[in-house]
Design an enzyme around this catalytic site. Structure first.
Site, PDB file in Angstrom:
ATOM      1  N   SER A 141       0.837  -1.202  -0.111  1.00 44.50           N
ATOM      2  CA  SER A 141      -0.007  -0.129   0.032  1.00 44.50           C
ATOM      3  C   SER A 141       0.779   1.247  -0.034  1.00 44.50           C
ATOM      4  O   SER A 141       1.936   1.064   0.514  1.00 44.50           O
ATOM      5  CB  SER A 141      -0.824  -0.086   1.279  1.00 44.50           C
ATOM      6  N   TYR A 154      -1.347  -0.103  10.469  1.00 47.33           N
ATOM      7  CA  TYR A 154      -1.430  -0.688   9.056  1.00 47.33           C
ATOM      8  C   TYR A 154      -0.247  -0.204   8.142  1.00 47.33           C
ATOM      9  O   TYR A 154       0.253  -1.170   7.570  1.00 47.33           O
ATOM     10  CB  TYR A 154      -2.616  -0.173   8.424  1.00 47.33           C
TER      11      TYR A 154
END
Lengths: 249, 446
Positions: A141, A154
């Site tokens: 990501s 995250y």
């Protein structure tokens, strides 16, 4: 006619993986879909068969838990008769505030997004090395490019994963094995269902899947998808700390 | 199921918009929860696909909406028999990419491929082949619905036939459709054999229509500005699937209209100029081969073309009049428009055939249909459409709910005497702005 490509998808019921699998199914490839929910797996498998995949196998497997991963990976590879492409696409977003308050939740997210993902990646890399060629593609990501207060837990897992993949890519440089780290920006998927969409930064899973497909064909090492996230993250990474600290991102 | 408040959902005509509690289920078994969660606050919800309905039949303002576009999977595709079962959020765009290379085309298509299967069935859409194929409902073999009072119900022309027939053209009110099974049409090529011909007036249009009975696809564009001698002049287009030329599906892409055009862009002068150019254009006498994408979906080339009408949006009006009065009624309709000073950019004329739909509230019927769109100029536009409504009612015709956003309850009920039956079979959790207006608000509902 060429042999059908043998594809293993870890997290095959995720929106991006499913859209990429449709592209491959249309070419008549053979797929093994691994994910936790057997009902969803069956739905995705039916769709891919109807789109022209020459064979679709499914494996119900809790991928976020890496116990016995080596044996499980061997079983996947055996069922396909060897693997040409592995796509690892599962992951959880987690709630940053919740994980700050509850470290059991933090740990569960770390286990899923980082620990299990690097173990499957290592196993896939080993298989491709033995086979002498193939591609490992993993969805990381843009959140891994700089720690930000809204999602650093995250982001840290995706950063760690990206470095692991960078190392794998280095290990296989100059060989027929390729390793691809995919860094999507905002994607309209069930993972982001709570967010209002529609701005110019939002991409559909189909767009991301098409980018992944091209990157695999071109043997790329890292892609940002859509492409403009490379520029956005370049700026965010280089923002001086006093300015960065004033941003609520 | 996660829901969120969305304040931007609007009709394709952009006259109506509003706030909805929105859910986007990604799996069929999440639909029930999505429906209940979105209905929690206001008590009702409604399935919503790609938002191509011009009028308010796909809105449920201040209530819930369940967007179905995440349900876009194929369930089974019989490549020998041409039978496709798919989730309702699958678009015709995505469907054709799969079926065309296998030699199958949708049995009926509207003028855009950006509609979902569910939307096509809920509006019982028709296309250029209505005179030979009827509406899409004739090609639906079976479907499944989720109802708040019964759970998942499968229906077909024999099993649960009342619900089946109410769902076809049922405007999404009989339950949230989960999947549809349709019979596709075999093709040997992605190319079309096309013939365009100019016609000078309505008599020539009717003559060409009769003369084209062996062409599976026919449609006409008609000039709505020229009155007098040139009243009803236009371009007649007919086509058939070619026998050769490969099975290459359409490509994606093309430009997007980025922002609203100035509201004055489409006015009597610009539309008049366009019409003169269009009529004189060599394409108006084209004979040859075209890809299906250009033949069926010319407007899809400009994404968000609805922004051409500016911030105030536009109204679509489509009515059908039965064959007995078709010539005089169509002439009267065009006469009313040319005298009104309003200009319709897209005016489409077609003769429907007499193949009946299984749909309870299906729009198409034997006769002549005229589709128009008018920039929203408020009262003037509404007054013109009310006058057009009267012509259609007097001729025993009716209007198309998918394109409507303002028809009064009485006029709707006159055109669709079976509306009470649909109200009886409506899922009590489902409601639309359209249905509230035509069936509920005057106290006749229930």
């Amino acid at each position: 006619m060429a042999e059908a490509t043998r594809i293993l998808i870890l997290g095959a019921t995720s929106a991006i993986a499913e859209r990429w699998a449709r592209l491959r199914a249309a070419r008549g490839d053979r797929l093994l879909l691994a994910a936790r929910d057997p009902a969803k797996l069956a739905i995705v498998a039916d769709d891919l068969r109807a789109r022209g995949a020459s064979e679709v196998l499914t494996a119900e497997s809790d991928l976020g838990d890496a116990d016995g991963a080596a044996e499980r990976f061997s079983a996947f590879a055996d069922r396909l008769g060897g693997v040409d492409i592995v796509l690892l696409a599962y992951g959880v977003l987690g709630d940053q505030a919740d994980m700050q308050a509850n470290t059991d939740h933090l740990r569960a997210m770390l286990d899923t997004n980082f620990t299990s993902a690097v173990i499957w990646s290592e196993l896939a890399a080993g298989h491709l090395e033995q086979a002498g060629s193939g591609t490992l593609a993993v969805i990381a990501s843009v959140a891994g490019d700089r720690g930000r207060r809204t999602n650093y837990a995250y982001g840290a897992t995706k950063a760690g994963l990206s470095v692991y993949l960078e190392g794998l890519a280095h290990r296989f440089a100059g060989t027929p094995v390729s390793v691809l780290c995919v860094k999507p920006g905002f994607v309209d998927t069930p993972m982001t269902a709570h967010v209002a969409k529609g701005g110019p930064l939002w991409a559909t899973p189909d767009m991301v899947a098409a980018d992944i497909d091209r990157a695999i064909a071109r043997r790329r090492t890292v892609i940002y998808t859509p492409w403009f996230w490379r520029l956005i993250m370049l700026i965010i990474r280089h923002l001086p700390r006093p300015i960065f600290n004033r941003l609520n991102i | 199921m996660t829901t969120r408040l969305d304040t931007s959902i609007e009709t394709w005509g952009r006259v109506h918009r509003g706030a909805h509690q929105l859910a986007e289920p990604a799996w069929r078994d999440a639909v029930a929860e999505a429906a209940r969660a979105t209905a929690a606050a206001a008590g009702t919800t409604l399935a919503h696909g790609l938002g191509r309905s011009y009028g308010d039949s796909a809105l449920n303002r201040d209530g819930g909406l369940v967007r179905t576009t995440g349900l876009d999977r194929l369930i089974a595709f019989d490549r020998e028999g041409g039978i496709l079962r798919a989730e309702v959020g699958l678009s015709i765009d995505a469907l054709l990419r799969v079926t065309v290379p296998a030699g199958w085309f949708v049995p009926v298509t509207p003028g855009t491929k950006f509609v979902t299967l569910g939307g096509a069935v809920a509006n019982d859409v028709h296309g250029k082949n209505h005179h030979v194929a009827g509406s899409v409902g004739r090609h639906v073999r079976r479907l499944a619905l989720w109802r708040s009072d019964r759970g998942v119900v499968e229906c077909d022309p024999e099993v649960e036939s009342d619900l089946f027939s109410a769902t076809i053209g049922g405007l999404g009110l009989t339950g949230i459709m989960l999947w549809v099974e349709i019979a596709l049409h075999p093709i040997r090529s992605a190319m079309m054999q096309v013939e365009n011909r100019r016609f000078a007036d309505l008599d020539e249009f009717f003559a060409l229509s009769e003369d084209s009975a062996d062409w599976p696809y026919t449609v006409a564009w008609v000039d709505t500005i020229q009155g007098g001698e040139a009243l009803g002049r236009g371009v007649f287009s007919r086509g058939r699937h070619a026998e050769t030329g490969g099975l290459e599906p359409h490509r994606s892409g093309g430009p997007t209209m980025p922002i609203n055009a100035p509201s004055l862009l489409l006015n009597r002068v610009t539309v008049g100029a366009f019409n003169r150019l269009y009529h004189a254009n060599p394409g108006s006498a084209f004979r040859g081969r075209r890809h299906y994408d250009g033949f069926f979906y010319p407007l899809d080339r400009l994404r968000r073309w609805n922004r051409l009408y500016g911030a105030r949006g536009f109204y679509q009006w489509q009515g059908v009049v039965p064959p007995a009065d078709a010539r005089t009624a169509t002439r009267t309709l065009l006469d009313v428009i040319t005298r009104s000073g309003e200009a319709s950019f897209l005016a489409v004329l077609k003769n429907f055939g007499d193949r009946p739909s299984p749909g309870l509230l299906s729009f198409p019927m034997a006769g002549t249909t005229l589709a128009l769109d008018f920039p929203n100029r408020g009262e003037r536009t509404l007054a013109l459409m009310a006058e057009l409504d009267r012509v259609v009612s007097q001729a025993g015709g009716r209007l198309y709910p998918a394109k409507d956003g303002r028809i009064p309850a009485a006029a709707f009920q006159l055109g669709y005497p079976s509306w009470r039956e649909l109200e009886r079979l409506r899922d009590p959790l489902l409601m639309s702005d359209f249905w509230r207006r035509v069936a509920i608000s005057d106290g006749n509902g229930g």
